[in-house]
Design a protein around this motif. Sequence first.
Motif, short mmCIF file in Angstrom:
data_model
loop_
_atom_site.label_atom_id
_atom_site.label_comp_id
_atom_site.label_asym_id
_atom_site.label_seq_id
_atom_site.Cartn_x
_atom_site.Cartn_y
_atom_site.Cartn_z
N LYS A 53 0.83 -1.20 0.00
CA LYS A 53 0.00 0.00 0.00
C LYS A 53 0.87 1.26 0.00
N ARG A 54 1.98 1.22 0.73
CA ARG A 54 2.89 2.37 0.75
C ARG A 54 3.47 2.60 -0.63
N ILE A 55 3.85 1.53 -1.31
CA ILE A 55 4.42 1.65 -2.65
C ILE A 55 3.41 2.26 -3.60
N LEU A 56 2.19 1.74 -3.57
CA LEU A 56 1.16 2.21 -4.48
C LEU A 56 0.81 3.67 -4.21
N ALA A 57 0.73 4.03 -2.94
CA ALA A 57 0.39 5.41 -2.59
C ALA A 57 1.48 6.38 -3.03
N ALA A 58 2.73 5.91 -3.01
CA ALA A 58 3.86 6.79 -3.32
C ALA A 58 4.05 7.03 -4.81
N GLY A 59 3.70 6.04 -5.65
CA GLY A 59 4.02 6.31 -7.04
C GLY A 59 3.43 5.38 -8.07
N ALA A 60 2.55 4.51 -7.68
CA ALA A 60 2.02 3.56 -8.67
C ALA A 60 0.56 3.81 -9.00
N GLY A 61 0.08 5.01 -8.73
CA GLY A 61 -1.27 5.36 -9.13
C GLY A 61 -2.34 4.91 -8.16
N LEU A 85 23.14 -0.71 -15.10
CA LEU A 85 22.20 -0.55 -13.98
C LEU A 85 21.29 0.65 -14.19
N SER A 86 21.80 1.70 -14.80
CA SER A 86 20.95 2.85 -15.10
C SER A 86 19.84 2.48 -16.09
N SER A 87 20.17 1.59 -17.03
CA SER A 87 19.16 1.10 -17.98
C SER A 87 18.09 0.30 -17.26
N VAL A 88 18.51 -0.52 -16.28
CA VAL A 88 17.55 -1.26 -15.47
C VAL A 88 16.65 -0.29 -14.72
N ALA A 89 17.25 0.75 -14.14
CA ALA A 89 16.48 1.71 -13.35
C ALA A 89 15.41 2.41 -14.19
N LEU A 90 15.70 2.69 -15.45
CA LEU A 90 14.71 3.34 -16.31
C LEU A 90 13.45 2.49 -16.43
N VAL A 91 13.65 1.18 -16.56
CA VAL A 91 12.49 0.28 -16.69
C VAL A 91 11.77 0.15 -15.35
N LEU A 92 12.54 0.04 -14.26
CA LEU A 92 11.92 -0.09 -12.94
C LEU A 92 11.10 1.13 -12.58
N GLU A 93 11.56 2.29 -13.01
CA GLU A 93 10.81 3.52 -12.74
C GLU A 93 9.51 3.55 -13.53
N GLU A 128 19.01 6.29 -8.40
CA GLU A 128 18.38 6.54 -9.69
C GLU A 128 16.88 6.81 -9.52
N LYS A 129 16.48 7.16 -8.31
CA LYS A 129 15.12 7.60 -7.98
C LYS A 129 14.10 6.47 -7.93
N ILE A 130 14.57 5.25 -7.64
CA ILE A 130 13.63 4.15 -7.43
C ILE A 130 13.22 4.15 -5.97
N LEU A 131 11.93 4.08 -5.71
CA LEU A 131 11.38 4.18 -4.36
C LEU A 131 11.97 3.14 -3.41
N SER A 132 12.45 3.59 -2.26
CA SER A 132 13.10 2.70 -1.29
C SER A 132 12.18 1.60 -0.80
N ASP A 133 10.89 1.92 -0.63
CA ASP A 133 9.95 0.92 -0.11
C ASP A 133 9.82 -0.29 -1.03
N ARG A 134 10.20 -0.16 -2.27
CA ARG A 134 10.05 -1.28 -3.20
C ARG A 134 11.10 -2.36 -3.00
N PHE A 135 12.16 -2.05 -2.26
CA PHE A 135 13.30 -2.97 -2.19
C PHE A 135 13.22 -3.95 -1.02
N GLU A 136 13.59 -5.18 -1.31
CA GLU A 136 13.93 -6.18 -0.32
C GLU A 136 15.36 -6.62 -0.65
N ILE A 137 16.24 -6.63 0.34
CA ILE A 137 17.65 -6.92 0.09
C ILE A 137 18.08 -8.09 0.95
#
Length: 222
Positions: A61-69, A131-139, A179-188
């Motif tokens: 829900k945090r991810i969606l509220a932040a940037g996924a519409g 990695l920047s190319s990956v980030a473009l798609v992830l964004e 590269e401006k990918i939302l932190s909440d989206r990550f699991e490491i």
Amino acid sequence: MKKLIITASAILLLQGCTTFDPYTGESKTTKTAIGAATGASLAAVVAYIANKDEDSNTRNKRILAAGAGGAAIGGGIGFYMDAQEAKLRKQLRDSGVSIQREGDKINLIMPGNIIFATNSANINSNFTEVLSSVALVLEEYNQTVIVVAGHTDSSGSAQHNQRLSEDRANSVAQFLRREKILSDRFEIIGFGEDQPVANNNTAGGREINRRVEITLLPIVES
């Protein structure tokens, strides 16, 4: 015990799917075998996410509220992941990164030797463009959770390998965050040497085992 069964099955599969380089005489693993065995790593990632203490619905829900519409993927999940996979394949052509698709999950397999120097968690400068190319798609496709998993071979102590796998996964995730990918989206997570996809008794196998995998999991409606 379950982890050992997954790993053993992957190794058996690889042993049955090796070929020999006609120029060097060295054995090598076929792409089909690598892809199938890497499925064991993907299963470990899915199990890790399923067993996390954090309420995944709250995180989503945090991810969606932040940037996924504000709405999770509905019935078009397959199309959404198909489009994302196609864009990734276009961006990563000839980059050395392998792309594996399993159901609605996408796995990017990045060989350690093209990302890092030996025993280092510093990203090679010539890999940052990839990695920047990956980030473009992830964004663009922001309705996914991004699991970054580090893996090592079995050289050195298990403790060292565990720490190195975690540091490398963190380096990749931190780069993508910049590269401006939302932190909440990550699991490491670092798996250390516990999820080999090739034989650690050979130099070629150890090279394959040193890798970072990025798994993309769609956020779907509860």
